[in-house]
Write a protein that holds these residues in place. Structure first.
Motif, PDB file in Angstrom:
ATOM      1  N   ASN A 167     -52.975   7.114  19.060  1.00 28.12           N
ATOM      2  CA  ASN A 167     -53.900   6.406  18.170  1.00 28.12           C
ATOM      3  C   ASN A 167     -53.814   6.911  16.728  1.00 28.12           C
ATOM      4  O   ASN A 167     -54.094   6.168  15.792  1.00 28.12           O
ATOM      5  CB  ASN A 167     -55.323   6.511  18.702  1.00 28.12           C
TER       6      ASN A 167
ATOM      7  N   THR B  86     -59.199  -1.056  13.314  1.00 33.00           N
ATOM      8  CA  THR B  86     -59.039   0.250  13.936  1.00 33.00           C
ATOM      9  C   THR B  86     -58.289   0.130  15.249  1.00 33.00           C
ATOM     10  O   THR B  86     -58.695  -0.580  16.158  1.00 33.00           O
ATOM     11  CB  THR B  86     -60.411   0.893  14.177  1.00 33.00           C
ATOM     12  N   PHE B  87     -57.179   0.862  15.352  1.00 39.71           N
ATOM     13  CA  PHE B  87     -56.280   0.751  16.493  1.00 39.71           C
ATOM     14  C   PHE B  87     -56.990   1.070  17.802  1.00 39.71           C
ATOM     15  O   PHE B  87     -56.771   0.404  18.818  1.00 39.71           O
ATOM     16  CB  PHE B  87     -55.094   1.693  16.250  1.00 39.71           C
ATOM     17  N   ASN B  88     -57.838   2.087  17.795  1.00 39.46           N
ATOM     18  CA  ASN B  88     -58.469   2.469  19.060  1.00 39.46           C
ATOM     19  C   ASN B  88     -59.688   1.615  19.395  1.00 39.46           C
ATOM     20  O   ASN B  88     -60.463   1.957  20.273  1.00 39.46           O
ATOM     21  CB  ASN B  88     -58.785   3.961  19.105  1.00 39.46           C
TER      22      ASN B  88
ATOM     23  N   ASN C  85     -51.175   4.810  15.314  1.00 38.12           N
ATOM     24  CA  ASN C  85     -51.334   3.360  15.509  1.00 38.12           C
ATOM     25  C   ASN C  85     -50.166   2.767  16.284  1.00 38.12           C
ATOM     26  O   ASN C  85     -49.672   1.672  15.948  1.00 38.12           O
ATOM     27  CB  ASN C  85     -51.483   2.636  14.166  1.00 38.12           C
ATOM     28  N   THR C  86     -49.726   3.466  17.309  1.00 38.25           N
ATOM     29  CA  THR C  86     -48.541   3.037  18.038  1.00 38.25           C
ATOM     30  C   THR C  86     -48.722   3.218  19.545  1.00 38.25           C
ATOM     31  O   THR C  86     -49.282   4.213  19.994  1.00 38.25           O
ATOM     32  CB  THR C  86     -47.300   3.818  17.580  1.00 38.25           C
TER      33      THR C  86
ATOM     34  N   SER D 146     -51.218  -3.170  12.578  1.00 35.35           N
ATOM     35  CA  SER D 146     -51.979  -2.965  11.353  1.00 35.35           C
ATOM     36  C   SER D 146     -53.230  -3.816  11.426  1.00 35.35           C
ATOM     37  O   SER D 146     -53.370  -4.701  12.261  1.00 35.35           O
ATOM     38  CB  SER D 146     -51.145  -3.360  10.142  1.00 35.35           C
TER      39      SER D 146
ATOM     40  N   SER E  53     -46.529  -1.238  17.188  1.00 32.57           N
ATOM     41  CA  SER E  53     -47.436  -0.783  16.150  1.00 32.57           C
ATOM     42  C   SER E  53     -48.328  -1.942  15.746  1.00 32.57           C
ATOM     43  O   SER E  53     -48.011  -3.106  15.978  1.00 32.57           O
ATOM     44  CB  SER E  53     -46.659  -0.260  14.945  1.00 32.57           C
TER      45      SER E  53
END
Length: 127
Positions: A74, A28-30, A77-78, A25, A23
């Motif tokens: 996404n 933006t994850f993507n 977030n993992t 933080s 994961s």
């Protein structure tokens, strides 16, 4: 800035399965492509599997092809690494890494490509 955090490692018998999670933080994850590396004591970090920002492209090391599956969610977030039919030679510390999304994949096996690293999770395959 983004910080990956791995989980899911442990001790498993040969032929068994584990699922690692990563994961992150921060931003933006993507916006990020993601990769798993692994390392044993005294050895360099070795590429395991890559997934691009959308999940539409994956690349595997020959040693894990057909046994490991990389995926990502996404919305959560993992990223995941499903590891099946584990072998003693899979024993290592597994690291999650991230790089800014890029259409080029020629360098995804190079650890120097990645700016963000987790602290790693130990996977031990032993009877």
């Amino acid at each position: 800035q983004v910080q990956p955090v791995e989980s899911g490692g442990g001790l498993v018998q040969p032929g068994g399965s584990l699922r690692l999670s990563c994961s992150a933080s921060g931003r933006t994850f993507n916006d990020y492509d993601m990769t798993w590396f692994r390392q044993t004591p005294g050895k360099e970090r070795n590429f395991v599997a890559f997934i691009n920002w959308s999940g539409g492209e994956t690349i595997y090391a020959d040693s894990v092809k057909g046994r490991f599956t990389i995926s990502r969610d996404n919305a959560k977030n993992t990223m995941y690494l499903q590891m099946n039919n584990l072998k003693p030679e899979d024993t290592a510390v597994y690291y999650c890494t991230m790089r800014g999304r890029d259409i080029w994949t020629s360098s995804v096996r190079d650890p120097d490509e990645y700016a963000y690293w987790g602290e790693g999770t130990q996977v031990t395959v032993s009877s």
